[in-house]
Design a protein around this motif. Sequence first.
Motif, PDB file in Angstrom:
ATOM      1  N   ASN A 291       7.182  13.008  12.236  1.00 58.78           N
ATOM      2  CA  ASN A 291       8.313  12.722  13.106  1.00 58.78           C
ATOM      3  C   ASN A 291       7.862  12.159  14.447  1.00 58.78           C
ATOM      4  OD1 ASN A 291      10.186  14.056  11.223  1.00 58.78           O
ATOM      5  ND2 ASN A 291       9.132  15.912  11.877  1.00 58.78           N
ATOM      6  N   GLU A 292       6.713  12.665  14.932  1.00 58.70           N
ATOM      7  CA  GLU A 292       6.113  12.176  16.173  1.00 58.70           C
ATOM      8  C   GLU A 292       4.626  11.995  15.923  1.00 58.70           C
ATOM      9  OE1 GLU A 292       7.004  15.225  18.990  1.00 58.70           O
ATOM     10  OE2 GLU A 292       9.029  14.487  19.393  1.00 58.70           O
ATOM     11  N   PHE A 293       4.092  10.863  16.362  1.00 61.12           N
ATOM     12  CA  PHE A 293       2.673  10.580  16.191  1.00 61.12           C
ATOM     13  C   PHE A 293       2.295   9.536  17.225  1.00 61.12           C
ATOM     14  CE2 PHE A 293      -0.830   9.421  12.895  1.00 61.12           C
ATOM     15  CZ  PHE A 293      -1.686  10.336  13.489  1.00 61.12           C
ATOM     16  N   TYR A 294       1.692   9.989  18.313  1.00 62.11           N
ATOM     17  CA  TYR A 294       1.375   9.046  19.386  1.00 62.11           C
ATOM     18  C   TYR A 294       0.172   9.526  20.183  1.00 62.11           C
ATOM     19  CZ  TYR A 294       4.099  12.415  22.185  1.00 62.11           C
ATOM     20  OH  TYR A 294       4.588  13.553  22.782  1.00 62.11           O
ATOM     21  N   ALA A 295      -0.446   8.575  20.894  1.00 61.09           N
ATOM     22  CA  ALA A 295      -1.557   8.872  21.801  1.00 61.09           C
ATOM     23  C   ALA A 295      -1.036   8.851  23.226  1.00 61.09           C
ATOM     24  CB  ALA A 295      -2.673   7.841  21.625  1.00 61.09           C
ATOM     25  N   ILE A 296      -1.649   9.674  24.079  1.00 57.30           N
ATOM     26  CA  ILE A 296      -1.229   9.773  25.472  1.00 57.30           C
ATOM     27  C   ILE A 296      -2.481   9.846  26.342  1.00 57.30           C
ATOM     28  CG2 ILE A 296      -1.052  12.287  25.361  1.00 57.30           C
ATOM     29  CD1 ILE A 296       1.322  12.063  27.316  1.00 57.30           C
ATOM     30  N   ASN A 297      -2.422   9.236  27.546  1.00 57.92           N
ATOM     31  CA  ASN A 297      -3.588   9.259  28.430  1.00 57.92           C
ATOM     32  C   ASN A 297      -3.306  10.070  29.693  1.00 57.92           C
ATOM     33  OD1 ASN A 297      -2.029   7.601  30.049  1.00 57.92           O
ATOM     34  ND2 ASN A 297      -3.227   5.752  29.702  1.00 57.92           N
ATOM     35  N   SER A 348      -5.285  12.660  24.474  1.00 60.02           N
ATOM     36  CA  SER A 348      -4.810  13.514  23.381  1.00 60.02           C
ATOM     37  C   SER A 348      -4.010  12.680  22.393  1.00 60.02           C
ATOM     38  CB  SER A 348      -3.953  14.680  23.900  1.00 60.02           C
ATOM     39  OG  SER A 348      -2.760  14.212  24.483  1.00 60.02           O
ATOM     40  N   ILE A 349      -3.906  13.210  21.179  1.00 57.37           N
ATOM     41  CA  ILE A 349      -3.027  12.662  20.141  1.00 57.37           C
ATOM     42  C   ILE A 349      -2.045  13.760  19.775  1.00 57.37           C
ATOM     43  CG2 ILE A 349      -2.877  11.898  17.745  1.00 57.37           C
ATOM     44  CD1 ILE A 349      -5.565  10.530  18.104  1.00 57.37           C
ATOM     45  N   HIS A 350      -0.764  13.449  19.850  1.00 58.75           N
ATOM     46  CA  HIS A 350       0.278  14.424  19.524  1.00 58.75           C
ATOM     47  C   HIS A 350       0.876  14.090  18.166  1.00 58.75           C
ATOM     48  CE1 HIS A 350       3.682  17.155  20.085  1.00 58.75           C
ATOM     49  NE2 HIS A 350       4.439  16.178  19.596  1.00 58.75           N
TER      50      HIS A 350
END
Length: 537
Positions: A291-297, A348-350
């Motif tokens: 449902n959610e799959f993203y990278a964040i800095n 991180s990767i969520h």
Amino acid sequence: MKSLKKHILWPVVTVLLIFIMILKSCDYSYLDAIDNMDDYTYDATFAIPLIDSRLSINDILDPEGIGAIETDEENLIWLVYKGRVFSIPAEEIFPFPDQTQSFSVEIDPSSKTEIVVEKGFLLIFSEDQYIEKIDFRRGEFNVKIENTEQLIADGFDISAQFEIFNSETESGDLIGGTVTPFQNASVELMGSSIDLGNNANLFLVKFTITVTGNGNPANAPYNINFFQSLENIKYESIYGYIGNITFPVGNTDVEINIFNNANIADIFFENPIIEIIARSSFGTPMELIFNEFYAINRDNETIPIENETITGWSINMPESLGVTAVTTLELNRTNTNIDEIMTIRPTSIHYDVTGTTNPAKDQSPNFINYDSHLSIDVELNLPLFGRVDNFELQDTIANTLEDLPENAKIEWLELKIQIENGFPFTASIDVFFLDENMQIFDRLFSEPTPLNLIDAAPTDPQSQIVTQPTTKESMIYLDENKIESMKNAEKLLLNVKFYTYNQDEGESVKILDDYKMGVRMGARAKIKTELFGFDED
């Protein structure tokens, strides 16, 4: 992808190698580290051997550092960042509801005092699930008799023995018992099982009803009510079809700490990989949806991780009960936007995942244990194969000069360092002095100097592997003012900038597990101190 050897955590590649060894080594046994220094004999000048070491990357790995480190067949080092989510167990996804059935039997003691009745117990579920066999971990099968008041008032007693066909207790008997109007029956089901076969949720219970007494059957026939129930059921395992159920697997973040304290940099990994590993002990077809799959800095900038499969990923089903099936999905630059992801230097990767049992809804046979579960691992695998330009790292460290006696004064300090560098990176190193407000008021090197540069070992352009180490010998002189600044510092800020060999020409290099760096260091210092009220220098 790689045959792995496990190591401890590591502290951002190898760039802190030199100063970690200078500041933290405590080997005082190597007197030949200063064998080329002049031998001074006056009292207040001391020659001190500090370091004689030949270290690989594993010697400086920090247990509190960043990521896990693994190596492949080539001894190439990989940084591995992992996250895992566990689903709730099967008994919470498919709970077994309490079941109650009732029936009536017409009894006339004047014509028959024993009646045998076989009654079907039909399991009711909210959807189209069915049970072929159930093994019980705990629970009760309960039976009671009601509406017997008139029969008893007319001078009769009644009891019933019951047993469940195709059942088995721990001792090998049929599940069964005896019930009377004055004593309900409650049979503990722990260790028992019922085999329903192909009867579609139906099992048979045989009741042998006995009427005794010499009463007057003036009010016959009597309608006696029987109630049977399955309650508080916790199953060990179930064979059948548990239906089309969507449930949350969970969500978490994969921490990628390599970029947490990295400043201005252009870093390129040749073959970054995101590996998704699903482990399922559900004996059901299963589909996963991210449902959610993203990278964040660090700046909260996000980029979705794109791949068609993760919108409906069918994973493997185990062949038998108690077995875990593993399914792996590799995301690389051919099937996802991983290069774009790496450009933001993600911290991180969520991901958030849901699972669906039997997505085809074809009622094919399933099997589950009460603790069957699903786990989803997401791993970011970064090979130390690539190039870096102006990668900057900072670390605040304790000031060990504060431990000197108050009456000890270092007038000057000279360090002699011999380095043999077998790593393909060049580093520029400085140490800043921080006051009590953590503000910089001085630095070790006041201006650019070759003394704080460590040249990279050259690499072969075909294999990207180091061909030979480079060597360097340096003398570093600290005068009284610089030493005083260092002594007054509340903390020291280590600052390292590095870049790989020939990175400006687009040449990538590999960091191997067997690369070494040799360091020999000695110190010469002049110290003034007071002895018995006299100054000696």
